[in-house]
Structure formats: structure tokens, C-alpha cells
Design a protein around this motif. Structure first.
Motif, PDB file in Angstrom:
ATOM      1  N   ASN A 116      -2.840   4.542  -7.914  1.00 45.10           N
ATOM      2  CA  ASN A 116      -1.916   5.547  -7.392  1.00 45.10           C
ATOM      3  C   ASN A 116      -0.704   4.853  -6.782  1.00 45.10           C
ATOM      4  OD1 ASN A 116      -2.637   4.677  -4.771  1.00 45.10           O
ATOM      5  ND2 ASN A 116      -4.269   6.210  -4.620  1.00 45.10           N
ATOM      6  N   ASP A 117       0.205   5.630  -6.187  1.00 46.51           N
ATOM      7  CA  ASP A 117       1.452   5.049  -5.671  1.00 46.51           C
ATOM      8  C   ASP A 117       1.185   3.970  -4.617  1.00 46.51           C
ATOM      9  OD1 ASP A 117       2.732   6.829  -7.304  1.00 46.51           O
ATOM     10  OD2 ASP A 117       3.450   8.147  -5.699  1.00 46.51           O
ATOM     11  N   GLU A 118       0.300   4.268  -3.683  1.00 45.27           N
ATOM     12  CA  GLU A 118       0.001   3.314  -2.618  1.00 45.27           C
ATOM     13  C   GLU A 118      -0.672   2.054  -3.174  1.00 45.27           C
ATOM     14  OE1 GLU A 118      -2.756   3.072   1.439  1.00 45.27           O
ATOM     15  OE2 GLU A 118      -2.226   5.026   0.593  1.00 45.27           O
ATOM     16  N   GLN A 119      -1.581   2.232  -4.096  1.00 52.18           N
ATOM     17  CA  GLN A 119      -2.271   1.094  -4.699  1.00 52.18           C
ATOM     18  C   GLN A 119      -1.313   0.249  -5.532  1.00 52.18           C
ATOM     19  OE1 GLN A 119      -5.193   3.528  -6.621  1.00 52.18           O
ATOM     20  NE2 GLN A 119      -6.809   3.007  -5.160  1.00 52.18           N
ATOM     21  N   LEU A 120      -0.370   0.890  -6.203  1.00 56.04           N
ATOM     22  CA  LEU A 120       0.627   0.137  -6.961  1.00 56.04           C
ATOM     23  C   LEU A 120       1.419  -0.775  -6.038  1.00 56.04           C
ATOM     24  CD1 LEU A 120       2.279  -0.495  -9.541  1.00 56.04           C
ATOM     25  CD2 LEU A 120       3.800   1.390  -8.857  1.00 56.04           C
ATOM     26  N   GLU A 121       1.885  -0.239  -4.924  1.00 50.23           N
ATOM     27  CA  GLU A 121       2.669  -1.055  -3.990  1.00 50.23           C
ATOM     28  C   GLU A 121       1.851  -2.234  -3.475  1.00 50.23           C
ATOM     29  OE1 GLU A 121       5.929  -0.830  -3.448  1.00 50.23           O
ATOM     30  OE2 GLU A 121       5.775   0.692  -5.025  1.00 50.23           O
ATOM     31  N   GLU A 122       0.573  -2.000  -3.216  1.00 47.85           N
ATOM     32  CA  GLU A 122      -0.290  -3.079  -2.743  1.00 47.85           C
ATOM     33  C   GLU A 122      -0.457  -4.144  -3.824  1.00 47.85           C
ATOM     34  OE1 GLU A 122      -4.771  -3.661  -0.814  1.00 47.85           O
ATOM     35  OE2 GLU A 122      -3.962  -1.650  -1.158  1.00 47.85           O
ATOM     36  N   ALA A 123      -0.652  -3.713  -5.067  1.00 45.65           N
ATOM     37  CA  ALA A 123      -0.804  -4.659  -6.177  1.00 45.65           C
ATOM     38  C   ALA A 123       0.461  -5.471  -6.389  1.00 45.65           C
ATOM     39  CB  ALA A 123      -1.172  -3.904  -7.453  1.00 45.65           C
ATOM     40  N   LEU A 124       1.613  -4.826  -6.304  1.00 45.21           N
ATOM     41  CA  LEU A 124       2.881  -5.530  -6.491  1.00 45.21           C
ATOM     42  C   LEU A 124       3.152  -6.497  -5.349  1.00 45.21           C
ATOM     43  CD1 LEU A 124       5.141  -2.629  -7.831  1.00 45.21           C
ATOM     44  CD2 LEU A 124       4.049  -4.461  -9.139  1.00 45.21           C
ATOM     45  N   ALA A 125       2.743  -6.136  -4.137  1.00 46.41           N
ATOM     46  CA  ALA A 125       2.932  -7.025  -2.997  1.00 46.41           C
ATOM     47  C   ALA A 125       2.125  -8.311  -3.165  1.00 46.41           C
ATOM     48  CB  ALA A 125       2.530  -6.317  -1.710  1.00 46.41           C
ATOM     49  N   GLN A 126       0.995  -8.216  -3.848  1.00 47.69           N
ATOM     50  CA  GLN A 126       0.162  -9.397  -4.082  1.00 47.69           C
ATOM     51  C   GLN A 126       0.676 -10.252  -5.237  1.00 47.69           C
ATOM     52  OE1 GLN A 126      -4.029  -8.319  -4.434  1.00 47.69           O
ATOM     53  NE2 GLN A 126      -3.745  -6.665  -2.957  1.00 47.69           N
ATOM     54  N   ASN A 127       1.620  -9.718  -5.997  1.00 43.81           N
ATOM     55  CA  ASN A 127       2.169 -10.419  -7.159  1.00 43.81           C
ATOM     56  C   ASN A 127       3.692 -10.303  -7.149  1.00 43.81           C
ATOM     57  OD1 ASN A 127      -0.295 -11.157  -9.039  1.00 43.81           O
ATOM     58  ND2 ASN A 127      -0.706  -9.113  -8.209  1.00 43.81           N
ATOM     59  N   PRO A 128       4.363 -11.129  -6.361  1.00 48.41           N
ATOM     60  CA  PRO A 128       5.814 -11.015  -6.213  1.00 48.41           C
ATOM     61  C   PRO A 128       6.547 -11.239  -7.538  1.00 48.41           C
ATOM     62  CG  PRO A 128       4.880 -12.424  -4.505  1.00 48.41           C
ATOM     63  CD  PRO A 128       3.792 -12.166  -5.503  1.00 48.41           C
ATOM     64  N   GLU A 129       7.650 -10.529  -7.689  1.00 48.41           N
ATOM     65  CA  GLU A 129       8.458 -10.606  -8.894  1.00 48.41           C
ATOM     66  C   GLU A 129       8.914 -12.051  -9.139  1.00 48.41           C
ATOM     67  OE1 GLU A 129      12.485  -8.371 -10.626  1.00 48.41           O
ATOM     68  OE2 GLU A 129      11.646  -7.855  -8.662  1.00 48.41           O
ATOM     69  N   THR A 130       8.721 -12.533 -10.358  1.00 46.68           N
ATOM     70  CA  THR A 130       9.103 -13.919 -10.682  1.00 46.68           C
ATOM     71  C   THR A 130      10.141 -14.000 -11.792  1.00 46.68           C
ATOM     72  OG1 THR A 130       7.204 -14.071 -12.192  1.00 46.68           O
ATOM     73  CG2 THR A 130       6.903 -14.918  -9.942  1.00 46.68           C
ATOM     74  N   LEU A 131      10.012 -13.182 -12.816  1.00 48.11           N
ATOM     75  CA  LEU A 131      10.907 -13.279 -13.973  1.00 48.11           C
ATOM     76  C   LEU A 131      11.788 -12.053 -14.149  1.00 48.11           C
ATOM     77  CD1 LEU A 131       8.416 -14.798 -16.587  1.00 48.11           C
ATOM     78  CD2 LEU A 131       9.904 -15.994 -14.989  1.00 48.11           C
ATOM     79  N   GLY A 132      11.678 -11.102 -13.250  1.00 51.17           N
ATOM     80  CA  GLY A 132      12.490  -9.890 -13.342  1.00 51.17           C
ATOM     81  C   GLY A 132      11.709  -8.720 -13.925  1.00 51.17           C
ATOM     82  N   ASP A 133      11.647  -7.629 -13.187  1.00 47.73           N
ATOM     83  CA  ASP A 133      10.973  -6.422 -13.664  1.00 47.73           C
ATOM     84  C   ASP A 133      11.823  -5.731 -14.721  1.00 47.73           C
ATOM     85  OD1 ASP A 133       8.757  -6.700 -12.020  1.00 47.73           O
ATOM     86  OD2 ASP A 133       9.630  -5.505 -10.400  1.00 47.73           O
ATOM     87  N   TYR A 134      11.179  -4.938 -15.557  1.00 50.02           N
ATOM     88  CA  TYR A 134      11.905  -4.120 -16.514  1.00 50.02           C
ATOM     89  C   TYR A 134      12.417  -2.872 -15.845  1.00 50.02           C
ATOM     90  CZ  TYR A 134       7.312  -1.784 -16.880  1.00 50.02           C
ATOM     91  OH  TYR A 134       6.123  -1.145 -16.624  1.00 50.02           O
TER      92      TYR A 134
END
Length: 281
Positions: free
Chosen positions: A263-281
Motif C-alpha cells: 500500500n502507499d505507506e508500505q511503498l514509502e517504507e520500501a523506497l526508504a530502504q532502497n535509496p534512488e541510485t540510477l534515477g526513477d522512471y
């Protein structure tokens, strides 16, 4: 050839791509996709001789076949990040008229996809056929395939295993994602697979293990060994031990994330654990 940090940066970005794809449409299979991110990034960036301009014949190229097609988010991300199609197209995952269907198909003409997969158990048969075609064409390239451990409960797999050994298909490297989970629970509870190494060896395969299948360095070492065993009159099986949901702590090790979107909250948590490295689409 990428260095280790470049590979790890790619893996982190692929994880972001996976969770964003499934979240956007509230459907898809994040668990197994996350578990295979390190393997597929390393395979495509370090070991396969492949051409992103893409043609179906794949002459003079190494070929990869994804048998457990439900982990499409990871192969779509890896293909896009390797130049097969625009990274921005990942935003169309599972949408109407998208080339990025929930299970990969061929009729949309998506570069990098040579078979429709998702009906489990069929990918090894296709990989064997491609490997034999390479031999007939005096093409010295290698066929790679990936299978889920739960997929090994399909009988067609064992027919293929028997055929490949009996016909000395030694330009074939099949990897089994051994995460111990499938949609209804652990593989031990649903249908115990027993000793996979002993089974493949009994059928006449060379078998090796990558015990830390979420470690890039371990994958590189294991793949080098697998390639060194090829062309010795036996097909090769890699037992790749991974963690379902790897890289997102609340998904790790649970079959419940086999086919559930965050869900939205879980997505933010997952993204926080995997910082952007090559640029999001």
C-alpha cells in the motif's frame, strides 16, 4: 564489465522499480522479484553476451529464458536498465494495452522476451530446445534459464531434466531460485521437494550451490564456476538460495508477499530502504 558497486547500485534501483511497478496497479509479484534482483542484474551486466537491439533469433548471443514468469517486474526492470526499451515504459506495467503484461508474452513484441511464460514448468523445455538449436547452428553461446523452487513440483520439469542429461545438453545453465516459499506457504509444507542436489545429480546433471544468492560477489563466484563446468557433456544446475522479498525488511522470508502489492505507506517504507541510485522512471 561493471564493478561491484555499480552492480549493487543497479540492484537497489531495480528493487525500487519492482515495488513501484506493483504498487501503481495494486497487483503483481514483488516477493520473488526482489529475491532474484541480484542474480538477474549480475547475469545481464556481467556474464551474458547479449544485444539490446534485439532479434528473436539471438544468433551468436547468450539467451535467457524466464520460466517463473510471475516475477516479471524484475526482468522488465533489468531489461529496461540494460537498454532493451525505455525505462519510462515501466510505468505501464499491467495496464491495458501495455507491452509489460503481468506475465511476459511475445505478441506485444517486447524486446528481450522470447517466450510467453507463466504456465509453470515449461521454461526448461524451451531452454533445452534453444540450446540444441545453438549446437545445430555451430553457435557456441550459452542458454541460461531461471525457475522457481515451487515450480519444480511440475512434472514437465523432470521430463526436461531427464532429456537434457540423456542428450548431453552441456551449453545449458538452469538456475533454481531456492527461497523455500510459494503462494500457499513454504515448499516444505505444500509439497516437500526433498534433496534437490541429489535429485539433479541422480538425473546426470552437474550441480552447484550459491548459498548466499542475494550477495553479488557470491553470485559472480558461482557463475564463474558454472560456466567453467559447461561444455563437459552435462547440463548444469545452480541452486541459488535467496530470500523472498530481499531488500525490503517487512517482505523478507514470507510467502504472503508472493503476489501482494504494497500500500502507499508500505511503498514509502520500501523506497526508504532502497535509496534512488540510477534515477526513477
Amino acid at each position: 564489465m561493471a564493478d561491484i558497486q555499480q552492480l549493487k547500485d543497479m540492484v537497489t534501483q531495480v528493487r525500487r522499480d519492482i515495488v513501484r511497478q506493483v504498487h501503481a496497479v495494486n497487483s503483481g509479484h514483488p516477493g520473488g522479484s526482489l529475491g532474484c534482483a541480484e542474480f538477474l542484474v549480475t547475469l545481464y551486466c556481467e556474464f551474458m553476451d547479449h544485444d539490446p537491439s534485439f532479434n528473436m533469433d539471438g544468433k551468436n548471443e547468450d539467451l535467457f529464458f524466464l520460466s517463473n514468469g510471475h516475477i516479471s517486474p524484475v526482468i522488465y526492470s533489468v531489461l529496461a536498465r540494460n537498454g532493451y526499451f525505455p525505462v519510462e515504459e515501466l510505468a505501464t506495467f499491467r495496464k491495458l494495452d501495455s507491452r509489460l503484461q503481468g506475465h511476459p508474452t511475445t505478441h506485444e513484441g517486447l524486446p528481450g522476451i522470447r517466450i510467453a511464460s507463466g504456465s509453470l514448468g515449461q521454461g526448461m523445455s524451451v531452454a533445452i530446445g534453444a540450446a540444441l538449436a545453438k549446437k545445430l547452428n555451430d553457435d557456441d553461446k550459452t542458454i541460461f534459464s531461471l525457475h522457481g523452487d515451487g515450480e519444480l513440483q511440475e512434472g514437465q520439469i523432470w521430463e526436461s531434466v531427464m532429456y537434457a542429461a540423456a542428450n548431453n545438453v552441456d551449453n545449458l545453465i538452469c538456475t533454481i531460485d531456492v527461497n523455500g516459499q510459494q503462494i500457499d506457504g513454504s515448499t516444505d509444507q505444500v509439497l516437500d521437494l526433498g534433496n534437490l542436489q541429489a535429485k539433479f545429480e541422480a538425473f546426470g546433471w552437474n550441480v552447484l550451490r550459491i548459498k548466499d544468492g542475494n550477495n553479488v560477489e557470491a553470485i559472480i563466484e558461482g557463475m564463474r564456476e558454472a560456466i567453467s563446468l559447461s561444455r563437459k557433456r552435462k547440463p548444469i544446475c545452480i541452486l541459488l538460495h535467496t530470500e523472498m522479498g530481499n531488500g525490503v525488511d517487512f517482505m523478507m522470508g514470507s510467502h504472503k508477499w508472493h503476489g501482494v502489492a504494497p500500500n502507499d505507506e508500505q511503498l514509502e517504507e520500501a523506497l526508504a530502504q532502497n535509496p534512488e541510485t540510477l534515477g526513477d522512471y
